[in-house]
Design an enzyme around this catalytic site. Structure first.
Site, short mmCIF file in Angstrom:
data_model
loop_
_atom_site.label_atom_id
_atom_site.label_comp_id
_atom_site.label_asym_id
_atom_site.label_seq_id
_atom_site.Cartn_x
_atom_site.Cartn_y
_atom_site.Cartn_z
N SER A 57 0.75 -0.99 0.13
CA SER A 57 0.01 0.08 -0.89
C SER A 57 0.89 1.13 0.10
O SER A 57 0.07 1.94 -0.12
CB SER A 57 -1.26 -0.03 1.41
OG SER A 57 -0.33 -0.01 2.08
N GLU A 58 2.19 1.41 0.38
CA GLU A 58 3.01 2.73 -0.04
C GLU A 58 2.70 3.29 -1.38
O GLU A 58 3.25 4.51 -1.89
CB GLU A 58 4.71 2.38 0.34
CG GLU A 58 5.41 1.35 -0.58
CD GLU A 58 5.27 -0.68 -0.02
OE1 GLU A 58 6.58 -1.41 -0.74
OE2 GLU A 58 3.99 -0.74 0.19
N VAL A 59 2.63 2.15 -1.87
CA VAL A 59 2.58 2.77 -3.74
C VAL A 59 1.10 4.12 -3.62
O VAL A 59 1.14 4.99 -4.65
CB VAL A 59 2.29 2.02 -4.30
CG1 VAL A 59 3.22 1.06 -4.70
CG2 VAL A 59 1.16 1.60 -4.55
#
Length: 179
Positions: A136-138
């Protein structure tokens, strides 16, 4: 047992259980947790009584990825400090990945970002049904750069391309299908 705050390590019958134990911080990868993971790894490597390492967690989250407070402080770091910090984390993942001992991951809860990186460096990963995974860092505009070599080796380039781009979460069944 080693005196640590973010990680607990216990040796019993040749099995060193390393537990991510910073529940208040959702076992996020902070400088303290990374340092203690390296300490536990060094202790395992040096102790001939250790035959296998089990990496697990206490609390509801396996690992929430990078500690956002740590990342906020990095904004003020120089380029040299950022590179040094990233290389330190990369060395931690590489050390776990190349440990002479087998590493078994016992995952329950969410493994997000760097948490998936930790799962990826396990020789065998066993996940509870409720486990969830994701890069989810994207969604924050951050690439999973440090963990990408380990995730790529575990799930392959096709799945990595999709999941690195979408940030979609996936369950234990899909994780098993991906390897």
């Amino acid at each position: 047992e080693l005196p640590m705050a973010a990680v607990a390590a216990r040796l019993e019958g040749g099995v060193l259980t390393v537990t991510l134990a910073d529940e208040e911080n959702r076992n996020a990868l902070s400088s303290a947790l990374v340092g203690e993971l390296i300490t536990a790894l060094d202790a395992a490597d040096a102790d001939p009584a250790v035959r296998v390492v089990v990496l697990t967690n206490s609390g509801r989250v396996f690992c929430a990825g990078a500690d956002l407070n740590w990342m906020k402080r990095m904004v003020d770091y120089s380029e040299e400090e950022n590179v040094k910090d990233s290389m330190g984390m990369a060395r931690m993942f590489e050390a776990w990945n190349t440990l002479r001992l087998p590493v078994v991951g016992r995952i329950h809860g969410a493994a997000i970002g760097g948490g998936v990186g930790l799962v990826s460096v396990c020789d065998i990963a066993v996940a509870a049904e409720e486990a969830v995974f994701g890069f989810s860092e994207v969604r924050l505009g951050i690439l999973p750069a440090v963990i990408s070599p380990f995730a790529l080796a575990k799930i392959g380039p096709a799945a990595a391309r999709e999941l690195f781009l979408t940030g979609d979460r996936f369950d234990a069944v899909r994780a098993r299908e991906l390897g």
